[in-house]
Design an enzyme around this catalytic site. Structure first.
Site, PDB file in Angstrom:
ATOM      1  N   LYS A 128      -4.465   0.179  15.024  1.00 25.98           N
ATOM      2  CA  LYS A 128      -4.641   1.668  13.510  1.00 25.98           C
ATOM      3  C   LYS A 128      -5.352   2.851  14.059  1.00 25.98           C
ATOM      4  O   LYS A 128      -6.582   2.656  15.151  1.00 25.98           O
ATOM      5  CB  LYS A 128      -5.509   0.676  12.107  1.00 25.98           C
ATOM      6  CG  LYS A 128      -6.557   0.277  12.479  1.00 25.98           C
ATOM      7  CD  LYS A 128      -7.249  -0.606  11.425  1.00 25.98           C
ATOM      8  CE  LYS A 128      -6.734  -1.258  10.825  1.00 25.98           C
ATOM      9  NZ  LYS A 128      -7.807  -1.923   9.647  1.00 25.98           N
TER      10      LYS A 128
ATOM     11  N   CYS B 149     -14.310  -2.716   4.854  1.00 28.10           N
ATOM     12  CA  CYS B 149     -13.201  -1.663   4.391  1.00 28.10           C
ATOM     13  C   CYS B 149     -14.336  -0.740   3.667  1.00 28.10           C
ATOM     14  O   CYS B 149     -13.047   0.356   2.517  1.00 28.10           O
ATOM     15  CB  CYS B 149     -11.566  -3.048   3.735  1.00 28.10           C
ATOM     16  SG  CYS B 149     -11.282  -3.526   5.326  1.00 28.10           S
TER      17      CYS B 149
ATOM     18  N   CYS C  80      -7.452 -10.866  -0.073  1.00 28.78           N
ATOM     19  CA  CYS C  80      -8.008 -11.118   1.317  1.00 28.78           C
ATOM     20  C   CYS C  80      -8.003 -12.057   2.242  1.00 28.78           C
ATOM     21  O   CYS C  80      -8.883 -12.579   1.975  1.00 28.78           O
ATOM     22  CB  CYS C  80      -8.661  -9.595   1.008  1.00 28.78           C
ATOM     23  SG  CYS C  80      -9.069  -9.409   3.429  1.00 28.78           S
TER      24      CYS C  80
ATOM     25  N   ARG D 255       0.290  -0.773   0.115  1.00 29.03           N
ATOM     26  CA  ARG D 255       0.189   0.548  -0.121  1.00 29.03           C
ATOM     27  C   ARG D 255       0.983   0.723  -0.062  1.00 29.03           C
ATOM     28  O   ARG D 255       1.446   1.909   0.782  1.00 29.03           O
ATOM     29  CB  ARG D 255      -0.970  -0.027   1.318  1.00 29.03           C
ATOM     30  CG  ARG D 255      -2.391   0.578   1.132  1.00 29.03           C
ATOM     31  CD  ARG D 255      -2.524   0.615   2.134  1.00 29.03           C
ATOM     32  NE  ARG D 255      -4.074  -0.741   2.902  1.00 29.03           N
ATOM     33  CZ  ARG D 255      -4.677  -0.632   3.180  1.00 29.03           C
ATOM     34  NH1 ARG D 255      -3.982  -0.706   4.613  1.00 29.03           N
ATOM     35  NH2 ARG D 255      -5.579  -1.725   2.914  1.00 29.03           N
TER      36      ARG D 255
ATOM     37  N   CYS E  86     -16.693  -9.086   4.402  1.00 27.50           N
ATOM     38  CA  CYS E  86     -16.547  -9.708   5.863  1.00 27.50           C
ATOM     39  C   CYS E  86     -16.981  -8.613   6.798  1.00 27.50           C
ATOM     40  O   CYS E  86     -17.316  -7.685   6.002  1.00 27.50           O
ATOM     41  CB  CYS E  86     -14.903 -10.404   6.482  1.00 27.50           C
ATOM     42  SG  CYS E  86     -14.009  -9.309   6.931  1.00 27.50           S
TER      43      CYS E  86
HETATM   44  C1  SRM Z   1      -7.718  -1.268   0.488  1.00 29.96           C
HETATM   45  C2  SRM Z   1      -9.117  -1.842   1.478  1.00 29.96           C
HETATM   46  C3  SRM Z   1     -10.234  -1.871   0.830  1.00 29.96           C
HETATM   47  C4  SRM Z   1     -10.866  -0.884  -0.784  1.00 29.96           C
HETATM   48  O1  SRM Z   1     -10.945  -1.682  -1.493  1.00 29.96           O
HETATM   49  O2  SRM Z   1     -10.734   0.037  -0.656  1.00 29.96           O
HETATM   50  C5  SRM Z   1      -8.371  -2.277   2.963  1.00 29.96           C
HETATM   51  C6  SRM Z   1      -8.384  -3.787   2.642  1.00 29.96           C
HETATM   52  C7  SRM Z   1      -7.970  -4.256   3.611  1.00 29.96           C
HETATM   53  N1  SRM Z   1      -8.158  -4.148   5.262  1.00 29.96           N
HETATM   54 FE1  SRM Z   1      -9.262  -2.322   5.763  1.00 29.96          FE
HETATM   55  N2  SRM Z   1      -9.182  -1.854   3.872  1.00 29.96           N
HETATM   56  C8  SRM Z   1      -9.646  -0.336   3.270  1.00 29.96           C
HETATM   57  C9  SRM Z   1     -10.337   0.445   4.463  1.00 29.96           C
HETATM   58  C10 SRM Z   1     -10.949   0.336   5.050  1.00 29.96           C
HETATM   59  C11 SRM Z   1     -11.192   0.849   5.877  1.00 29.96           C
HETATM   60  C12 SRM Z   1     -12.502   2.286   5.431  1.00 29.96           C
HETATM   61  C13 SRM Z   1     -11.580   3.479   6.265  1.00 29.96           C
HETATM   62  O3  SRM Z   1     -10.092   3.306   6.778  1.00 29.96           O
HETATM   63  O4  SRM Z   1     -11.930   4.067   5.998  1.00 29.96           O
HETATM   64  C14 SRM Z   1     -12.169   0.060   6.536  1.00 29.96           C
HETATM   65  C15 SRM Z   1     -13.686   1.166   8.466  1.00 29.96           C
HETATM   66  C16 SRM Z   1     -13.154   1.861   8.567  1.00 29.96           C
HETATM   67  C17 SRM Z   1     -12.665   1.842  10.254  1.00 29.96           C
HETATM   68  O5  SRM Z   1     -10.886   1.077  10.194  1.00 29.96           O
HETATM   69  O6  SRM Z   1     -12.888   1.204  11.090  1.00 29.96           O
HETATM   70  C18 SRM Z   1     -11.338  -0.394   7.804  1.00 29.96           C
HETATM   71  C19 SRM Z   1     -11.399  -1.401   8.066  1.00 29.96           C
HETATM   72  C20 SRM Z   1     -10.522  -3.188   8.280  1.00 29.96           C
HETATM   73  C21 SRM Z   1     -10.794  -3.719   9.288  1.00 29.96           C
HETATM   74  C22 SRM Z   1     -11.128  -3.526  10.615  1.00 29.96           C
HETATM   75  C23 SRM Z   1     -10.238  -2.829  11.330  1.00 29.96           C
HETATM   76  C24 SRM Z   1     -11.124  -2.790  13.033  1.00 29.96           C
HETATM   77  O7  SRM Z   1     -10.631  -1.834  14.098  1.00 29.96           O
HETATM   78  O8  SRM Z   1     -12.212  -3.179  13.280  1.00 29.96           O
HETATM   79  C25 SRM Z   1      -9.307  -5.169   9.137  1.00 29.96           C
HETATM   80  C26 SRM Z   1      -9.176  -5.889  10.255  1.00 29.96           C
HETATM   81  C27 SRM Z   1      -8.020  -5.694  11.270  1.00 29.96           C
HETATM   82  O9  SRM Z   1      -7.325  -4.655  11.338  1.00 29.96           O
HETATM   83  O10 SRM Z   1      -7.788  -6.310  11.959  1.00 29.96           O
HETATM   84  C28 SRM Z   1      -9.262  -4.330   7.363  1.00 29.96           C
HETATM   85  C29 SRM Z   1      -8.394  -5.429   6.818  1.00 29.96           C
HETATM   86  C30 SRM Z   1      -7.903  -5.436   6.053  1.00 29.96           C
HETATM   87  C31 SRM Z   1      -7.095  -6.372   4.751  1.00 29.96           C
HETATM   88  C32 SRM Z   1      -5.507  -4.873   5.217  1.00 29.96           C
HETATM   89  C33 SRM Z   1      -7.073  -7.923   5.635  1.00 29.96           C
HETATM   90  C34 SRM Z   1      -5.759  -8.121   6.338  1.00 29.96           C
HETATM   91  O11 SRM Z   1      -5.433  -7.190   7.414  1.00 29.96           O
HETATM   92  O12 SRM Z   1      -4.955  -8.828   6.160  1.00 29.96           O
HETATM   93  C35 SRM Z   1      -7.217  -6.161   3.791  1.00 29.96           C
HETATM   94  C36 SRM Z   1      -6.271  -5.773   1.996  1.00 29.96           C
HETATM   95  C37 SRM Z   1      -7.367  -6.523   1.230  1.00 29.96           C
HETATM   96  C38 SRM Z   1      -6.544  -6.644  -0.516  1.00 29.96           C
HETATM   97  O13 SRM Z   1      -6.359  -8.022  -0.333  1.00 29.96           O
HETATM   98  O14 SRM Z   1      -5.962  -5.342  -0.354  1.00 29.96           O
HETATM   99  N3  SRM Z   1      -9.542  -3.196   7.274  1.00 29.96           N
HETATM  100  N4  SRM Z   1     -10.337  -1.126   6.248  1.00 29.96           N
HETATM  101  C39 SRM Z   1      -8.863   0.153   1.539  1.00 29.96           C
HETATM  102  C40 SRM Z   1      -7.530   0.320   2.214  1.00 29.96           C
HETATM  103  C41 SRM Z   1      -7.345   1.962   2.583  1.00 29.96           C
HETATM  104  C42 SRM Z   1      -6.032   2.658   2.894  1.00 29.96           C
HETATM  105  O15 SRM Z   1      -5.341   3.137   1.722  1.00 29.96           O
HETATM  106  O16 SRM Z   1      -5.785   2.418   3.876  1.00 29.96           O
HETATM  107  S1  SF4 Z   2     -13.673  -5.781   4.245  1.00 28.93           S
HETATM  108 FE1  SF4 Z   2     -11.385  -5.925   4.292  1.00 28.93          FE
HETATM  109  S2  SF4 Z   2     -10.425  -7.153   5.081  1.00 28.93           S
HETATM  110 FE2  SF4 Z   2     -13.068  -8.211   4.831  1.00 28.93          FE
HETATM  111  S3  SF4 Z   2     -13.141  -9.575   2.778  1.00 28.93           S
HETATM  112 FE3  SF4 Z   2     -13.283  -6.696   2.575  1.00 28.93          FE
HETATM  113  S4  SF4 Z   2     -11.219  -6.102   1.759  1.00 28.93           S
HETATM  114 FE4  SF4 Z   2     -11.026  -7.799   3.661  1.00 28.93          FE
END
Ligand code: SRM
Ligand code: SF4
Ligand code: FAD
Ligand code: FMN
Lengths: 598, 573
Positions: free
Chosen positions: B214, B484, B441, B76, B480
Site C-alpha cells: 500500500k 490503523c 477485522c 471501502r 493489533c
Molecule cells: C478502517 C481502518 C481503521 C479505522 O478504524 O478507521 C483500517 C482497517 C483495517 N486495516 Fe488499516 N485501517 C485504516 C487505517 C490504517 C492506518 C492509518 C492511516 O493510514 O493513516 C494504518 C497505519 C498507517 C500505515 O499504513 O502504516 C493502517 C495500517 C494497516 C496495516 C499495516 C500496514 C503496514 O504496512 O504496516 C494493515 C495490515 C496489512 O496491510 O497487512 C492494515 C489492515 C487493515 C484491515 C483491512 C485488516 C485486513 O487487512 O484484513 C482493517 C479492516 C478492519 C475492518 O474490519 O474494517 N492496516 N491502517 C482505516 C481505514 C483507512 C482507509 O480509509 O483507507
Molecule cells: S489495527 Fe487495523 S488490522 Fe489491527 S485490529 Fe485494528 S483494524 Fe485490524
C-alpha cells in the site's frame, strides 16, 4: 441335482456347474436353504439383473413399495407360502415386462400409496400400461390386492384401490377382497396372507408340492435368518451427538444427530433409512389427561395387554397425527354438537386442512367432550415409527448412524405444536439417552454398482442427508465419479446443511460442482428446479455421459424437478411431449432417475 | 533492483497472473455454494475496494454447526480529501441499510466503510457507490490509497485549493485497469474484444504487478496536523504566504504498522525532504510512487513499505533517485508549526462567511441507537444541508460551508438525534480513536472499537480524581500492532496483543510530531488504570503550565528506559 442345468439354455458352463455341484454336496439341507435365500437376496439387490423368466403358473407376489414396508410384507408372504410348500417369490412390479403381465395367472399385489394418493414410483409404468391404449386383456388373471396406506392422508390407500380398478377393467378377477391397511398393518396383513394362502391351497395353484419344494429350493426368495432387531423389536441406540446445523437466525431448526449402533450387529447401506420410535412426552400426556379429567393411573385393556392410560398414551398411541376416525369418534363424544357441525360443514379438503393444523390436544381444548380412558384407547391410532434417511456411511462412521432432522413446528389454534419424532430427537433427547431404532433398507436409492457413473444429486432441506452418506462412502472407497450437487433451502448463510463438508469434498475433488438454490437470498425465488432449467445443456451433457439423477426431499420438489428435467431434455433435444415422457420413463426404468421423497 | 522471481511473495504471483486484477472474481461471485471468494481472489478484491472478512464472534459456533465461517465483506469507498456531497452521503446511507449491517463507518483515512455485505450484494453495493460518483477502486490494495487532506483549515480558499490538489493526485494515481468497470459496472458482458482478441489492458503508472505494498498520502494545512502527516509514505505540508498557497514541504517514509515480535518492523515518522511548488505535486507524487514501485521489497510484505526502502538504502540514496526521476531538485523546506493532531468540534466560521460544524462520532461508527439515532439524524441533515460533508482524519464529521441562515435548523436536527455529544464529552473522549478490530477485522488480537469507549470512561474517572477532567490527552487503541488508528502517535497508545491484553505506549507529542514509546508490555485493564493513575498524579504536581501529558512524561524521565521504536527517528527532521 444340478445336472438338469446342463442344457443348451443354461447360462452356466459345464465346469461351473461341476464346481457348484462339488460345493453344494458338502452342505446340509439347512445350509443349502440358507445359501439359496442368500443368492436370491443378492439377485434382488443387484439390478438390473438378468433374472430368468419365472414359471408364470406359480403364484406371483408382486409389490410396489416406496419406504420398504410393502416390500418386507411381500417377502414375508413369499416366505410363509414357501414354507407352506409353494413355490413363491416376491418381485418388484418394476421388473415385470408387459409380456409377463399378459401371461400372469395368479398374482397378489402389495402396494402402498404415496405422494397425494399416488402409487410408488416403481409402479408408475405398470399403471401407465394398464390404462394405456394398448392395455392388456387380463381375463386369465386372478388377483388380490393388499393396499398399504395411512388414514391420516386424504387419499387413503388410493393406489391400491386404483390398481384393483385397473386390473378389473382389464378383465382380471379378484380372488380375495382387497384389504386396506393403516400404518398398524401387521394384523390386517397377516389375515390377508392367510386368506391368500388358503385360497392358493384350495385351488392348487402351480405344479408345486411340498416334495418339489424340497427339490427346488432355489425358488425361495427371502433370507430366512431374520435380523434380531426390527420394527417391533427396536435397538436401543445411544445418542452420541446432537448438534444444530442451521444458523441461529434460520427459520428451520435442523439437527445433526449421531447415534451409536454399537453391538447391534446392524448394518446399513448409504441410501437406507432409519425407523425411529418416539414416545409422546409425559407432560403432554398428563396435560391431555388433565383436560379430560382422566386419572393417569386408570388402567385400560387393549389388544396388546393392560396398561395405565398414561403409559398407553406415551408408548402406544398417536397424539400428534390426527386421523379422520379419531376426529369423528371424538365428535360423537362431544358434550355439544359444535365439532360435529364443524365437520359436517367440511368437505374433504377442509377436513384435511383441519387435521393438518391440529393435534389431538387442540381438539380436546376446543371442543368439550366426555371421554373415558377406554374411549381414548379406542379413539387414538396406534403409535407409528417415523423414518429418517441415514446421513452416514458405515465405511466412515463404523458403528454410528447419523441423521439430519428438521423439527416440525406448526402453528395450531392452541399455540405452537411440535411434530412428535422430530421434536423428540431434536429437543427432548440428550446425549447419553437411548432411542429405539430399526433399519429400513431402501434398495431403490443406492449408489450405482459402477462407481464411475456420474451422479447428479438434487435435494432440498434434509433431503441432503443420503447424499452425505453417498459422499462418505465414495470418499472412503477413494472413488470420485463426476458428482454434481444441486441443493435448495432458504438462505445460503444459515441453511446449507453440512456446508463445510461439501466444500471440503469439492476442494478435494470428490464433488465437481455445487449449485445452491437459496430461495430467499434474492427477490425472485430461486429453486432447485430453476437450476435444472437454467443448466439444461449441462444436465443433458451429464445424462449423455451416463449420469444418474437422484432426487431427495419434499414431495413437491420432486414433481417440480421432474417437470423441469423433462422440459430441459425436451428443449435441448427438440423432443415433443410424448418423446420427452418416454425419455423420462426410460430414465426411471433404467434406474437412472431415483427418488426418495417424503 | 528487481529480485528474482523465485523469491517473490505469494501475493506478487497472484497479481502477476491476475490479468490486471481480474483473477477469477467473476466465477467467485457466481459460486453459489459459498459466501466466500476463491483464495487468490481475496487478495485481488482489495484492489477493487473490498475485503473478505467473517464475523469472528460467530466462528466457533458456526464451526460446530458445520457451516462455513460467516463470510461477509467490508467495502471501502474512497472520498478524496474527505469531502462528499449530501447526495453522496444519502447514497452511502442507503447502501448501509440495504446491503450492509445498517451502520456507516468513518475511517482514519477520511473514507467510508461498509461492513457485513454479503457476496450476493457486492455488485449492487459497488455499483451504487459508483452511481454516487464515489468509487471503491484502489481503496485498498497495493496502490495509492485514499488521499487525505486537512478537514477544516481556518481559511476556506486555502482548503479548497489544497483539497483540489488532493483530488487531482488521487485521480492521477488511480489504476487504469478496465477490470473494475467490467466486473462491477457493466452488465456482465465479456471484456471488450477487437478482431477476436481482448483489448490489452495497461497500467502506465503501476505496471501489471502494481506496487509492492500500500502507498499512503496526506496533505496537512498547518497549524492542523489532523491528518498525521508524518504517518504517511508521502506527505505534503501546505505552506501559505498570507493565506495564499505557496507550496508544500514534502515528507517521505512515514508508516505505523509493525508486526508482533518482529523487530525488523517498526513505526516510523516521515522525514521532510524539501519544498515543492503546487504545480510540482503531481510530478513529486509520481516520482516517489514509481521509485517505490521499482525498489520496494517484493519478497517480504512485512518489509515492503517505502519506510523500509528508505531505511535499507539510506535517505541520500533515496533523494538522489527521487530527484533523478523528478528531473529536478526540491527547494529547502520552509518553517511550519503544528498545534495538534485532533479535530475541532462545534461551530466555526470560515473566512468566507460560511460555517462549519464539527461533530463527534465515537470511533467513526454511525448507527442508530435509542437516544442516539445518528444514522437517521445524519440522513435527515443530509437531505436538507446546503453545504458539504467532510470526513475528518480522526473519524469525525464536519458539516461544512453551511450558510448562516441554516445553522439553527441544523442545530435542531443535531440535538434531536443525539449528535451533540461533543458538548458533554470529556476532552479525553474527544481525542480518542480506536480502529475497527473485532469482530470483523481478521487481524485483530484484542477488542478495540467495542471496548475503548468503556475504558475511556474509567480513565476519565481517574483523571477527574486528579482534577484533570478538562485536560486534552490523545488516546488511541488498536486491536493489533498494524496501527490503523495511528496509536504510536498518541500520548496514550494501547496496542492489542491478545484477548484483554495490550501493550501500553506513552509519550507521543500532542501535535503528532513525535512517536510514543512502549512503556509496559502485556497489560490488562487494571494495570493500565493503575499505571495511568500514578502518572496522572505525577503530571498534576509536576507539569509546567500548558505542558501536554506526553511531553511531560518524556521530560520527567518516565520514558528513559523505554527503547525508541526502531532505527527510524521518533521526531521529524
Ligand atoms: C478502517 C481502518 C481503521 C479505522 O478504524 O478507521 C483500517 C482497517 C483495517 N486495516 Fe488499516 N485501517 C485504516 C487505517 C490504517 C492506518 C492509518 C492511516 O493510514 O493513516 C494504518 C497505519 C498507517 C500505515 O499504513 O502504516 C493502517 C495500517 C494497516 C496495516 C499495516 C500496514 C503496514 O504496512 O504496516 C494493515 C495490515 C496489512 O496491510 O497487512 C492494515 C489492515 C487493515 C484491515 C483491512 C485488516 C485486513 O487487512 O484484513 C482493517 C479492516 C478492519 C475492518 O474490519 O474494517 N492496516 N491502517 C482505516 C481505514 C483507512 C482507509 O480509509 O483507507
Ligand atoms: S489495527 Fe487495523 S488490522 Fe489491527 S485490529 Fe485494528 S483494524 Fe485490524
Ligand atoms: C423415507 C423417508 C425419509 C425421511 N427422511 C427424513 C429426514 O432425513 N429428515 C427429516 O427431518 N425427516 C425425514 N422424513 C420425514 C419424517 O419421517 C417425519 O415425517 C417428520 O420428521 C415429521 O414427523 P414428526 O413425528 O416430527 O411429526 P408428526 O408428529 O408426524 O407430525 C405432526 C404434525 O404434522 C401435521 N400434519 C401434517 N400433515 C399431516 C397429516 N397428513 N396427518 C396428520 N398430521 C399432519 C399435524 O399438524 C401434526 O401436528 C422422512 C420421511 C420418509 C418417509
Ligand atoms: C410422503 C408420503 C406420502 C404418503 N401419502 C399417502 C397417501 O396419500 N395415502 C395413503 O393412504 N398413505 C400415504 N402414505 C403412507 C404410506 O402409504 C404408508 O406409510 C405405507 O405403509 C408405506 O408403504 P411402503 O413402505 O411399502 O411404501 C404416504 C407416506 C409417505 C411417506
Amino acid at each position: 441335482m444340478l445336472h438338469e442345468l446342463k442344457t443348451e439354455a443354461s447360462p452356466l458352463s459345464e465346469r461351473q456347474i461341476d464346481c457348484l455341484q462339488q460345493g453344494l454336496d458338502q452342505l446340509d439341507p439347512s445350509q443349502t436353504a440358507w445359501l439359496s435365500g442368500y443368492l436370491a437376496g443378492r439377485l434382488a439387490a443387484d439390478r438390473p439383473a438378468a433374472v430368468p423368466t419365472p414359471d408364470v403358473t406359480v403364484l406371483q407376489v408382486l409389490y410396489a413399495s416406496q419406504t420398504g414396508h410393502g416390500e418386507a410384507l411381500a417377502a414375508g408372504l413369499a416366505e410363509t407360502a414357501t414354507a407352506a410348500g409353494f413355490s413363491v417369490r416376491a418381485r418388484n412390479v418394476l421388473d415385470l415386462r408387459p409380456a409377463e403381465i399378459r401371461r400372469l395367472e395368479y398374482a397378489v399385489f402389495v402396494i402402498s400409496t404415496h405422494g397425494e394418493g399416488d402409487p410408488p414410483d416403481d409402479a408408475i409404468d405398470l399403471f401407465d400400461y394398464l390404462q394405456s391404449g394398448r392395455r392388456p386383456a387380463l381375463d386369465g388373471l386372478k388377483f388380490s390386492v393388499l393396499a398399504l396406506g395411512d388414514r391420516s392422508y386424504e387419499q387413503f390407500c388410493a393406489a391400491g384401490r386404483n390398481l384393483e380398478d385397473l386390473l378389473l377393467a382389464c378383465g382380471a378377477q379378484a380372488f380375495a377382497p382387497r384389504v386396506e391397511c393403516d400404518v398398524d398393518y401387521d394384523q390386517d396383513a397377516a389375515q390377508w396372507s392367510e386368506q391368500v394362502i388358503a385360497h392358493v391351497r384350495e385351488n392348487q395353484v402351480g405344479p408345486d408340492s411340498g416334495a418339489e419344494t424340497q427339490r427346488r429350493p432355489a425358488h425361495l426368495s427371502v433370507v430366512s435368518s431374520a435380523p434380531a432387531w426390527g420394527r417391533s423389536r427396536p435397538f436401543p441406540a445411544t445418542v452420541e451427538r446432537l448438534q444444530r446445523i442451521t444458523g441461529p437466525d434460520s427459520t428451520k431448526e435442523v439437527y445433526h444427530i449421531e447415534l451409536s449402533l454399537e453391538d447391534s450387529g446392524l448394518h446399513y447401506e448409504p441410501g437406507d433409512a432409519l425407523g425411529v420410535w418416539a414416545p409422546n412426552a409425559l407432560e403432554s400426556v398428563e396435560a391431555l389427561l388433565a383436560v379430560l379429567n382422566i386419572d393417569p393411573a386408570t388402567s385400560v385393556e387393549v389388544d396388546d395387554g393392560e396398561f395405565t392410560i398414561r403409559e398407553l398414551l406415551i408408548h402406544h398411541r398417536e397424539l400428534t397425527r390426527l386421523a379422520p376416525e379419531t376426529i369423528k369418534g371424538f365428535a360423537a363424544l362431544g358434550r355439544d354438537d359444535s365439532l360435529q357441525r364443524r365437520l359436517d360443514a367440511c368437505d374433504e379438503k377442509d377436513l384435511r386442512r383441519f387435521i393438518e393444523e391440529r393435534q389431538f390436544i387442540d381438539l380436546v381444548e376446543a371442543f368439550p367432550a366426555t371421554v373415558t380412558a377406554a374411549d381414548l384407547a379406542g379413539l387414538l391410532r396406534p403409535l407409528t415409527p417415523r423414518s429418517y434417511s441415514i446421513a452416514s456411511s458405515q465405511a466412515a462412521v463404523d458403528a454410528q448412524v447419523h441423521l439430519t432432522v428438521v423439527t416440525k413446528i406448526d402453528q395450531a389454534p392452541g399455540g405452537r405444536r411440535y411434530g412428535l419424532a422430530s421434536h423428540y430427537l431434536n429437543n427432548r433427547l440428550q446425549t447419553g439417552d437411548e432411542v429405539g431404532v430399526f433399519l429400513e433398507p431402501n434398495r431403490r436409492f443406492r449408489l450405482p454398482e459402477d462407481r464411475s457413473t456420474p451422479l447428479i444429486l438434487i435435494a432440498t432441506g434434509t433431503g441432503i442427508a443420503p447424499y452425505r452418506a453417498f459422499l462418505q462412502q465414495l470418499e472412503e472407497e477413494g472413488q470420485s465419479p463426476r458428482t454434481w450437487l444441486i441443493f435448495g433451502n432458504p438462505h445460503l448463510r444459515s441453511d446449507f446443511l453440512y456446508q463445510r463438508e461439501w466444500l471440503r469434498w469439492r476442494k478435494n475433488g470428490f464433488v465437481q460442482r455445487i449449485d445452491g438454490a437459496f430461495s430467499r437470498d434474492q427477490e425472485a425465488k430461486h429453486y432447485v428446479q430453476d437450476v435444472v432449467r437454467a443448466r439444461a445443456p449441462d444436465i443433458c451433457e451429464w445424462l449423455d455421459a451416463g449420469a444418474r439423477i437422484y432426487l431427495c426431499g419434499a414431495l413437491a420438489m420432486g414433481d417440480a424437478v421432474e417437470t423441469a428435467l423433462r422440459q430441459a431434455v425436451a428443449g435441448q433435444r427438440g423432443l415433443d411431449q410424448q418423446a420427452a415422457n418416454t425419455f423420462m420413463s426410460d430414465l426411471r426404468r433404467d434406474r437412472r432417475l431415483l427418488k426418495d421423497l417424503y | 533492483m528487481k529480485k528474482p522471481d523465485t523469491n517473490l511473495s505469494p501475493v506478487e504471483r497472484i497479481k502477476a497472473r491476475s490479468d490486471f486484477l481480474r483473477g477469477t472474481l467473476v466465477a467467485s461471485l457466481a459460486d453459489s455454494a459459498t459466501g466466500a471468494l476463491a483464495e487468490d481472489d481475496t487478495q485481488l478484491s482489495k484492489f477493487h475496494g473490498f475485503y473478505q472478512q467473517d464475523n469472528r464472534d460467530l466462528r466457533e459456533d458456526r464451526r460446530r454447526r458445520l457451516l462455513e465461517p460467516d463470510y461477509q465483506f467490508m467495502i471501502r469507498a474512497r472520498v478524496p480529501g474527505g469531502v462528499c456531497t449530501p447526495g453522496q452521503w444519502l447514497k452511502l446511507d442507503e447502501i448501509a441499510r440495504l446491503w450492509a449491517n445498517g451502520t456507516l463507518r468513518l475511517t482514519t483515512r477520511q473514507a467510508f466503510q461498509l461492513h457485513g455485505v454479503l457476496k450476493r450484494d457486492l455488485k449492487n453495493s459497488i455499483r451504487a457507490i459508483n452511481d454516487s460518483l464515489l468509487d471503491t477502486i484502489a481503496a485498498c490494495g497495493d496502490v495509492n490509497r485514499n488521499v487525505m487532506s486537512s478537514a477544516v483549515p481556518e481559511h476556506s480558499a486555502l482548503h479548497r485549493e489544497v483539497h483540489d490538489l488532493a483530488r487531482a493526485v488521487s485521480s492521477h494515481l488511480t489504476p487504469r485497469t478496465t477490470a473494475y468497470h467490467e466486473i462491477w459496472l457493466s452488465d456482465g458482458g465479456p471484456r471488450q474484444r477487437v478482431a477476436g482478441s481482448a483489448v490489452p489492458d495497461a497500467e502506465p503508472l503501476y505496471g501489471p504487478v502494481y506496487l509492492p505494498r500500500k502507498f499512503k498520502m496526506a496533505f496537512a494545512v498547518p497549524p492542523r496536523n489532523d491528518v498525521d502527516v508524518f504517518a504517511h509514505d508521502l506527505g505534503f505540508i501546505a505552506i501559505a504566504d498570507k493565506n495564499v498557497l505557496a507550496g508544500f514541504n514534502v515528507t517521505v517514509g512515514g508508516g505505523m504498522g509493525m508486526t508482533q515480535a518482529d523487530p525488523a518492523t517498526y513505526p516510523r515518522l516521515a522525514e521532510v525532504i524539501g519544498f515543492c511548488k503546487p504545480e510540482q505535486v503531481l510530478a513529486v507524487s509520481e516520482a516517489v510512487l514509481t521509485l517505490q514501485r521499482d525498489y520496494g521489497d517484493r519478497t517480504n510484505r512485512k518489509h515492503a513499505r517505502l519506510k523500509y526502502t528508505i531505511d535499507d538504502r539510506g535517505l541520500d540514496w533515496f533523494r538522489a533517485e527521487f530527484e533523478r526521476r523528478l528531473g529536478d531538485s526540491l527547494a529547502a523546506a520552509r518553517p511550519w508549526e503544528f498545534s495538534d493532531n485532533g479535530d475541532r468540534y462545534g461551530w466555526q466560521e470560515g473566512d468566507d462567511g460560511l460555517w462549519h460544524l464539527g461533530l463527534f462520532i465515537e470511533n467513526g461508527r454511525i448507527a442508530d441507537h435509542p437516544g442516539a439515532e445518528h444514522l437517521s439524524g445524519l440522513r435527515e441533515i443530509a437531505k436538507r444541508l446546503e453545504g458539504e460533508i467532510r470526513l475528518t482524519p480522526n473519524q469525525n464529521l464536519v458539516l461544512a460551508n453551511v450558510p448562516p441562515a441554516q445553522r439553527a435548523d441544523i442545530d435542531a436536527l443535531v440535538r434531536a438525534h443525539g449528535l451533540d455529544g461533543f458538548r458533554q464529552a470529556s476532552p479525553l473522549r474527544l481525542h480518542a480513536m480506536a480502529c475497527v478490530g473485532l469482530p470483523t477485522c481478521g487481524l485483530a488480537m484484542a477488542e478495540s472499537e467495542r471496548y475503548l469507549p468503556e475504558l475511556v470512561g474509567r480513565i476519565e474517572a481517574s483523571m477527574a480524581g486528579h482534577g484533570l477532567g478538562r485536560e486534552a490527552i490523545t488516546i488511541r487503541m488498536t486491536g493489533c500492532p498494524n496501527g490503523c488508528a495511528r496509536p504510536y502517535l498518541a500520548e496514550i497508545g494501547l496496542v492489542g496483543k491478545g484477548p484483554g491484553l495490550y501493550d501500553l505506549f506513552l509519550g507521543a507529542a500532542f501535535d503528532g510530531a513525535r512517536l510514543n514509546r512502549k512503556y509496559r508490555e502485556s497489560v490488562r485493564e487494571n494495570d493500565v488504570l493503575d499505571l495511568l493513575d500514578e502518572l496522572f498524579g505525577a503530571f498534576v504536581s509536576d507539569r509546567k503550565t500548558g505542558e501536554h501529558f506526553g511531553d511531560y512524561l518524556l521530560r520527567a524521565g518516565f520514558l528513559d528506559d523505554c527503547a525508541a521504536p526502531g532505527p527510524g527517528r521518533d521526531v521529524p527532521l
